[in-house]
Design a protein around this motif. Structure first.
Motif, mmCIF file in Angstrom:
data_model
loop_
_atom_site.group_PDB
_atom_site.id
_atom_site.type_symbol
_atom_site.label_atom_id
_atom_site.label_comp_id
_atom_site.label_asym_id
_atom_site.label_seq_id
_atom_site.Cartn_x
_atom_site.Cartn_y
_atom_site.Cartn_z
ATOM 1 N N PRO A 28 -7.989 9.269 10.896
ATOM 2 C CA PRO A 28 -8.111 7.840 10.334
ATOM 3 C C PRO A 28 -6.925 7.398 9.509
ATOM 4 C CG PRO A 28 -10.285 9.191 10.116
ATOM 5 C CD PRO A 28 -9.089 10.122 10.505
ATOM 6 N N ALA A 29 -6.354 8.406 8.769
ATOM 7 C CA ALA A 29 -5.227 8.190 7.933
ATOM 8 C C ALA A 29 -3.963 7.708 8.811
ATOM 9 C CB ALA A 29 -4.518 9.459 7.268
ATOM 10 N N THR A 30 -4.044 8.292 9.932
ATOM 11 C CA THR A 30 -2.655 7.876 10.795
ATOM 12 C C THR A 30 -3.022 6.516 11.322
ATOM 13 O OG1 THR A 30 -2.522 9.977 11.862
ATOM 14 C CG2 THR A 30 -1.608 8.517 12.989
ATOM 15 N N LEU A 31 -4.503 6.222 11.772
ATOM 16 C CA LEU A 31 -4.344 4.715 12.141
ATOM 17 C C LEU A 31 -4.124 3.670 10.967
ATOM 18 C CD1 LEU A 31 -8.120 5.430 14.175
ATOM 19 C CD2 LEU A 31 -5.724 4.841 14.901
ATOM 20 N N ILE A 32 -4.717 4.286 9.940
ATOM 21 C CA ILE A 32 -4.266 3.344 8.567
ATOM 22 C C ILE A 32 -2.731 3.099 8.436
ATOM 23 C CG2 ILE A 32 -4.406 3.133 6.364
ATOM 24 C CD1 ILE A 32 -6.987 4.316 6.379
ATOM 25 N N TRP A 33 -1.929 4.198 8.710
ATOM 26 C CA TRP A 33 -0.715 4.052 8.791
ATOM 27 C C TRP A 33 0.059 3.268 9.883
ATOM 28 C CZ3 TRP A 33 2.578 6.718 12.765
ATOM 29 C CH2 TRP A 33 3.865 6.614 12.563
ATOM 30 N N ALA A 34 -0.613 3.212 11.025
ATOM 31 C CA ALA A 34 0.119 2.598 11.985
ATOM 32 C C ALA A 34 -0.536 1.162 12.002
ATOM 33 C CB ALA A 34 -0.513 2.979 13.436
ATOM 34 N N ILE A 35 -1.810 0.617 11.626
ATOM 35 C CA ILE A 35 -2.145 -0.603 11.814
ATOM 36 C C ILE A 35 -2.136 -1.381 10.402
ATOM 37 C CG2 ILE A 35 -4.292 -2.103 12.019
ATOM 38 C CD1 ILE A 35 -5.349 0.207 13.899
#
Length: 414
Positions: free
Chosen positions: A28-35
């Motif tokens: 989830p942290a990576t998705l927040i970073w990307a989006i």
């Protein structure tokens, strides 16, 4: 199976356990970073924040220093001063314990359970070392010593418990199974019946607390949404705080369990949330805290019957499964009820201890229930309810069972 394959399989399961428990935070942290940031920030910052919370779930304390701009939406005065974060996200803890427990149960029939335990623990320890040394940031620092000790300790204890439970279910000898047997069969039966009844009562109370939290979330849904809007964190910030609240949802369930028991819990120094009385001080603008009652009502006293019913259930189980079968006398059943009360008190006391800690600066350094009070009161409630369940029906003795069986046999021959 030979030792080498057993060790390799245990090491692989330890790797999978760590990957899953870290992954539920990092993905989830990576998705927040990307989006959310459009790849404009360094991903390492999101990794470090994720593994910091992973370590917190293993009991490792975090030293936090936040900027005034970061804490302004939450209404936390003095939050820019350094503080300790020790309130564990029990969802991560429970996930690691479950994965390690499953690994232990699968390794029990491998022929070399001790080898599997050592291999799994060593692998988890080595992998967690990499996590520890990549954790921390300008805002959060971790204690490296406890970070190296606590994760493998949690994994080893959970895996060992899985080994013991699997061997016991298979009818094999386990270390603590011999002493009660040497003392006599009734004592052996009493010990294990007390353990099962105590676990039954504790599980019933936690289940009731989970239902209570679910009802409060539904009833207070509009207030929770209003608190979300008041934080003005945006979409990315809202996703982050939602994920954080999900990690702490089991902690809220344990707080609700302490509330049902009676002593309740604190959300900041000087505050008390209990069915016997509520003193609510200033609360941080965390949306899920909208489920907390602002005052107590005489009607809430009725819910104090819930732990007594859990004790009644445990006593009823002892009566029907042990006393009516003739394995224990009524007096031995009463001693077993007392033992189950001690077991229940220890279980809830330990859970309450893990569900308490510091969650911010100043008055937020005191969060959660007082463990020893929760355990002591719950043990007394289980004792009272258990004795009521034990005497709720006429106990059938072994002599009566034999007489009834003999009468049935005579009728059958005619």
């Amino acid at each position: 199976m030979k030792r080498t394959p057993v060790a390799l399989l245990a090491a692989l399961e330890a790797l999978i356990a760590l990957a899953i428990s870290v992954g539920v935070l990092v993905v989830p942290a990576t998705l927040i970073w990307a989006i959310g940031t459009g790849f404009s920030e360094f991903w390492a910052l999101f990794w470090r924040t994720s593994v910091d919370f992973w370590l917190l779930g293993h009991g490792v304390h975090l030293n936090v220093t936040l900027s005034p701009e970061t804490v302004a939406p939450f209404g936390l005065p003095g939050a820019s001063a350094p503080f300790v974060l020790s309130l564990a996200p029990i969802a991560i803890t429970a996930l690691v314990i479950w994965l390690a427990f499953r690994s232990g149960t699968r390794s029990a029939d491998s022929g070399h359970p001790i080898t599997a335990l050592i291999a799994g623990t060593v692998t988890y320890a080595l992998l967690s070392c990499g996590v520890v040394f990549t954790s921390g940031s300008e805002l959060i620092s971790t204690d490296r010593v406890t970070g190296l000790i606590f994760p493998p300790l949690v994994f080893a204890a959970s895996m060992a418990l899985g080994l013991v439970v699997a061997r016991y279910r298979a009818g094999e000898r386990i270390p603590f199974d011999t002493l009660p047997e040497r003392l006599g069969e009734p004592r052996h039966t009493m010990v294990f019946a007390a353990l099962r009844a105590g676990a039954l009562a504790s599980g019933a109370l936690i289940g009731a607390a989970g239902v209570l939290v679910a009802i409060l979330l539904l009833v207070n849904y509009p207030l929770i949404i209003g608190l979300y809007e008041s934080t003005e964190l945006g979409v990315g910030g809202g996703v982050v705080i939602t994920l954080a609240q999900l990690l702490y949802l089991p902690t809220l369930v344990l707080w609700a369990a302490a509330w049902l028991i009676g002593p309740g819990f604190a959300v900041g120094a000087g505050s008390v949330f209990s069915p016997l009385g509520t003193i609510a001080g200033p609360l941080p603008a965390v949306p899920v805290l909208g489920i907390l009652p602002s005052s107590s009502s005489p009607l809430t006293w009725i819910l104090l019957i819930v732990p007594l019913l859990c004790g009644f259930l445990a006593g009823l189980w002892i009566r029907r499964s042990r006393v009516e079968s003739g394995e224990l006398s009524l007096g031995e059943g009463a001693i077993t009820v007392a033992g189950s009360a001690v077991v229940s008190g220890i279980i809830l006391g330990l859970l309450a201890w893990f569900a308490a800690g510091a969650f911010g600066p100043g008055r937020l350094a005191e969060m959660g229930p007082t463990a020893w009070i929760v355990g002591l009161v719950f043990a007394g409630e289980i004792l009272l309810g258990g004795l009521a369940g034990l005497v709720s029906g006429r106990a059938v003795t072994a002599v009566e069972n034999a007489q009834t069986s003999g009468f049935a046999d005579r009728i059958g021959t005619r």
